[in-house]
Design a protein around this motif. Sequence first.
Motif, PDB file in Angstrom:
ATOM      1  N   ASN A  45      -6.474 -28.684  27.584  1.00 41.34           N
ATOM      2  CA  ASN A  45      -7.178 -29.825  27.007  1.00 41.34           C
ATOM      3  C   ASN A  45      -8.639 -29.896  27.423  1.00 41.34           C
ATOM      4  N   SER A  46      -9.098 -28.992  28.268  1.00 41.79           N
ATOM      5  CA  SER A  46     -10.487 -29.044  28.730  1.00 41.79           C
ATOM      6  C   SER A  46     -11.443 -28.594  27.627  1.00 41.79           C
ATOM      7  N   PRO A  47     -12.360 -29.466  27.199  1.00 41.20           N
ATOM      8  CA  PRO A  47     -13.335 -29.050  26.187  1.00 41.20           C
ATOM      9  C   PRO A  47     -14.153 -27.835  26.627  1.00 41.20           C
TER      10      PRO A  47
ATOM     11  N   GLU B  83      -6.898 -27.720  13.951  1.00 42.96           N
ATOM     12  CA  GLU B  83      -8.154 -27.958  13.229  1.00 42.96           C
ATOM     13  C   GLU B  83      -9.276 -27.084  13.794  1.00 42.96           C
TER      14      GLU B  83
ATOM     15  N   ASP C 167      -5.804 -31.066  20.649  1.00 38.33           N
ATOM     16  CA  ASP C 167      -6.977 -31.829  21.067  1.00 38.33           C
ATOM     17  C   ASP C 167      -6.622 -32.958  22.028  1.00 38.33           C
ATOM     18  N   SER C 168      -5.434 -32.941  22.574  1.00 41.17           N
ATOM     19  CA  SER C 168      -4.973 -33.909  23.570  1.00 41.17           C
ATOM     20  C   SER C 168      -4.683 -35.263  22.954  1.00 41.17           C
ATOM     21  N   ASP C 169      -4.868 -35.406  21.658  1.00 39.64           N
ATOM     22  CA  ASP C 169      -4.627 -36.691  21.013  1.00 39.64           C
ATOM     23  C   ASP C 169      -3.205 -36.766  20.468  1.00 39.64           C
ATOM     24  N   THR C 170      -2.554 -37.897  20.703  1.00 38.67           N
ATOM     25  CA  THR C 170      -1.148 -38.089  20.347  1.00 38.67           C
ATOM     26  C   THR C 170      -1.051 -39.043  19.176  1.00 38.67           C
TER      27      THR C 170
ATOM     28  N   VAL D 287     -13.182 -25.356  28.700  1.00 35.56           N
ATOM     29  CA  VAL D 287     -12.355 -24.147  28.614  1.00 35.56           C
ATOM     30  C   VAL D 287     -12.200 -23.746  27.145  1.00 35.56           C
TER      31      VAL D 287
ATOM     32  N   ILE E  18      -3.041 -34.370  15.527  1.00 33.72           N
ATOM     33  CA  ILE E  18      -3.437 -35.449  14.644  1.00 33.72           C
ATOM     34  C   ILE E  18      -4.521 -34.885  13.748  1.00 33.72           C
ATOM     35  N   ALA E  19      -4.571 -35.392  12.516  1.00 32.20           N
ATOM     36  CA  ALA E  19      -5.547 -34.896  11.556  1.00 32.20           C
ATOM     37  C   ALA E  19      -6.451 -36.055  11.143  1.00 32.20           C
TER      38      ALA E  19
ATOM     39  N   TYR F  78     -13.682 -27.746  14.164  1.00 29.50           N
ATOM     40  CA  TYR F  78     -13.075 -29.020  14.559  1.00 29.50           C
ATOM     41  C   TYR F  78     -14.054 -30.173  14.323  1.00 29.50           C
TER      42      TYR F  78
ATOM     43  N   LEU G 139     -11.712 -24.711  20.669  1.00 27.77           N
ATOM     44  CA  LEU G 139     -12.470 -25.862  20.137  1.00 27.77           C
ATOM     45  C   LEU G 139     -13.756 -25.320  19.528  1.00 27.77           C
TER      46      LEU G 139
ATOM     47  N   SER H 101       3.875 -42.893  21.545  1.00 30.95           N
ATOM     48  CA  SER H 101       2.724 -43.793  21.409  1.00 30.95           C
ATOM     49  C   SER H 101       3.155 -45.250  21.455  1.00 30.95           C
TER      50      SER H 101
END
Lengths: 408, 408
Positions: free
Chosen positions: A308-310, A280, A233-236, A312, A193-194, A399, A395, A59
Amino acid sequence: MVGTLPVSPLAPASFPKLPAIDGVRFAAVSAGVRYKGRTDVMLALLAPGTSVAGVFTRSATRAAPVLDCQAKLGGDASEGAAILVNSGNANAFTGKHGLDSVAQITAAVASAAGIPQERVFTASTGVIGEKLPHDRIVAKLDELVAGLSPDAAETAARAIMTTDTFPKGATADVEIDGKVVRIAGFAKGSGMIAPDMATMLVYIFTDAVIGQGPLQTMLSRLTDKTFNCITVDSDTSTSDSLILAATGASGVSAEGDAGFEEALHGVMLNLAHQVVRDGEGATKFVEFCVTGAASDADARTHALSMANSPLVKTAIAGEDPNWGRIVMAVGKSGAAADRDTLSIRFGDLLVAENGWVSPSYSEEAAAAYMKQQDLVVSVDLGIGDGTARIWTCDLTHGYIDINADYRS
Amino acid sequence: MVGTLPVSPLAPASFPKLPAIDGVRFAAVSAGVRYKGRTDVMLALLAPGTSVAGVFTRSATRAAPVLDCQAKLGGDASEGAAILVNSGNANAFTGKHGLDSVAQITAAVASAAGIPQERVFTASTGVIGEKLPHDRIVAKLDELVAGLSPDAAETAARAIMTTDTFPKGATADVEIDGKVVRIAGFAKGSGMIAPDMATMLVYIFTDAVIGQGPLQTMLSRLTDKTFNCITVDSDTSTSDSLILAATGASGVSAEGDAGFEEALHGVMLNLAHQVVRDGEGATKFVEFCVTGAASDADARTHALSMANSPLVKTAIAGEDPNWGRIVMAVGKSGAAADRDTLSIRFGDLLVAENGWVSPSYSEEAAAAYMKQQDLVVSVDLGIGDGTARIWTCDLTHGYIDINADYRS
């Protein structure tokens, strides 16, 4: 948040029994950084001669402890090292206060434990943008040092949890030249990430003899096949940290030993999978396996696009064998694909081939497969030799509950 | 699904009155492609001399009608053109059957309407992987042609809806050299993609005189500032299609006219925003405005990273001024950023600057702002002149309901 979430349905039955690693001692205390009624600081003290390797978040908004750790990698190992981690406050995006806190804590650990400050590695996980109350941690250092024990790995693992619903541990023994060396590690993470920017932290220890250079090379190579292959969730995060320490106390060299690397790979993959299993809101553990891509990099791009596709991830949550969304995710990834040569399998079930649904496809069989807790979705591009595997979770409403309905 | 969803809380009060565009006639019928009790096929017939420009999905798994349209762009405009769109079935990932269906339909439209087959543009939206029952469409062509009317734009707009909760239209008049030319268009889309791979389709018409080359150039330029700046869930469909037709019937040339381009830009942006306002499960309309980036491309990368972040989108759904997640999304984007020079604003409220929370920040004021339905989140990177704006919606339980709980 902490303690209010039910344990993930994908959690292992129990925390594994982690063996003592000669040269490593742990302690944990309740310092009241943010949480009440639980431990929130852990200290690991590493014997003189311990090699330390690390991998950290890429990051651009890295937290102060991450910057400090990165600057310290590769230092002199002769006088030992320490790892101090707090939960409840990430000390991220805290401006100059952040580095001040790291300096205060590392100086105090160095003094209390009798090691050089440049061998004190820290991490902080929890809420961001708030000044870390480092005095509360510094005030507990004598208690931490006094409480050090080789058998307290699980206690340490629990002290670094934030929104994790279970502690994550893994271990392996490796025989080298008739002698046994041990690997044990633990992790925290519940998604990349939480809610409070808490994130993934991993600490792995071995009594094998490995120099810092080879240790770092091996760790980076294995990270690319394990922790860099998971996504919730693709978030770093701003704080992801992975440290591997080799005390050498076994007297057995593991440099260049394929069996050791395989065992370490297994421990890292096990911990990485446990992070996904505590994703999550997760109710499904999913492997996306891509073969036949133009290159390994392309295969990874396709696998991450699916993972990462919501659409899918929600289809999987709904136990819907919606292979159309797999086609969509492959199509949008940007990596090479040919609609008419790709094939899709759910588990062993051939779903699509030759640009259309397979003649043998049974919606009933696919729907039954999707009810399993652990799923494998395989895509063969039919255009090359590139392969990749990525692990993720589904997902769900859980979440949204954790990240929208609850206020962090 | 269709008809079962409540109208989006972000929907406009009503469908606008679209003026007749000289040279364009519409009709819609119920062909029973998949849905019952509603129209599902629309035909637009364009007068001889109409220039046609188009922009289509870049997906590697594009549907058959998209491939057919792309091949036909730039053809001879002298004998008119037609656009035929069905909802209910996307004719995507249908192998050789897909192109067969397109050939059957375009031949039949050419015959019924008396125009060349190479000037018949089609689109299909709905479930994927199922053969399109093109006979049902072909059987209705005479009825469609007989029903053509210049005043049936809204009827046409309704026929192409899938999971849309409202039809989307926009119009503008432009005065050029004392004469008025008209622009009117409509769109469907409820996210980049809807439960059955239904997706975004846009049709815009004008009676201005513009050659096909300049029309295509202008359309591509404006698409980059409108439809390519929206995202609901980061997923890209197999069928996205945008067609702009200029009949020239006004006799007024709009080539190179800045006022015309500005008006067309407004119509396209209006329709793009309406697609976001009908995003699956949306309760908030959000603009991410990035300035001070190293380049416009970097600014776009940052803005998309925020707009596609599940953690940012869920925080917005929860009306949580969680600026830590904005820092996270900027940090992970891969574009240049400096933690200590970036500033963040929610509306006019300065939230963070100089690597930390702003001294003037009020959590109460920020929380109050987040309760608004339309939000602007601005990030200045403080390192250059690059700017970008991206529009999106929040991520809510409604999205999970539509995509996981309901079976498509």
